[in-house]
Design an enzyme around this catalytic site. Structure first.
Site, PDB file in Angstrom:
ATOM      1  N   ARG A 117      28.497  13.624  23.766  1.00  0.00           N
ATOM      2  CA  ARG A 117      29.600  14.205  22.986  1.00  0.00           C
ATOM      3  C   ARG A 117      30.352  15.229  23.812  1.00  0.00           C
ATOM      4  O   ARG A 117      29.775  15.948  24.627  1.00  0.00           O
ATOM      5  CB  ARG A 117      29.054  14.871  21.732  1.00  0.00           C
ATOM      6  CG  ARG A 117      30.139  15.471  20.850  1.00  0.00           C
ATOM      7  CD  ARG A 117      29.582  16.146  19.624  1.00  0.00           C
ATOM      8  NE  ARG A 117      29.085  17.479  19.956  1.00  0.00           N
ATOM      9  CZ  ARG A 117      28.553  18.304  19.072  1.00  0.00           C
ATOM     10  NH1 ARG A 117      28.402  17.946  17.823  1.00  0.00           N
ATOM     11  NH2 ARG A 117      28.139  19.493  19.451  1.00  0.00           N
TER      12      ARG A 117
ATOM     13  N   CYS B 202      33.363  18.336  22.911  1.00  0.00           N
ATOM     14  CA  CYS B 202      34.006  19.040  21.805  1.00  0.00           C
ATOM     15  C   CYS B 202      35.020  20.009  22.379  1.00  0.00           C
ATOM     16  O   CYS B 202      34.690  20.792  23.283  1.00  0.00           O
ATOM     17  CB  CYS B 202      32.959  19.777  20.974  1.00  0.00           C
ATOM     18  SG  CYS B 202      33.644  20.587  19.518  1.00  0.00           S
TER      19      CYS B 202
END
Length: 143
Positions: free
Chosen positions: A121, A123
């Site tokens: 991930r 962000c």
């Protein structure tokens, strides 16, 4: 309703050369993009907002994150895959101060969905998101 301009969508895929466009009731694009594209055994899911029935579920980052993930999961399932096959997500935030809240909702959602290993991930906080959303989440998955 101006948010969902294209209402001719269903949970099926149509072939277009060497890629397939995934249509899903969980995503009704308001601009020039597809809910997802399948190509070479991969699924590329466009960024999802916390929208349901043509409007934001609330003005709260937590609620918008939950709904964005519900939409993401629905599109991935409509594409014939599941959340355990998500390899990478990108989370975009309107306010980096929402990171902890969004992270908690994100982690709990994947756990409740039976995901055994979190995907990779990234962000980021960005200047603005479409329709003044609090969060947007995109994903890559294996078919």
């Amino acid at each position: 309703n101006l948010l969902y301009r294209n209402t001719i969508r269903s949970s099926t895929s149509k072939s277009s050369g060497q890629k397939e466009v995934v249509y899903s009731d969980y995503c009704k694009p308001v601009a020039a993009y597809s809910a997802a594209i399948k190509a070479n055994g991969l699924i590329f899911v466009s960024g999802q907002l916390g929208v349901k029935d043509g409007k934001f579920v609330s003005d709260d980052a937590s609620d918008q994150t939950e709904q964005a993930l519900v939409n993401l999961k629905g599109i991935i399932e409509d594409a014939g895959s599941d959340l355990n096959k998500v390899t990478k997500t990108t989370v975009l935030l309107a306010d980096i101060n929402d990171f902890s809240t969004v992270n908690e909702v994100y982690a709990n959602f994947f756990k409740r969905s039976g995901v055994t290993e979190f995907p990779a991930r990234a962000c980021y906080a960005v200047a603005n998101l479409p329709l003044n959303a609090k969060v947007e989440i995109e994903a890559f998955a294996i078919e």
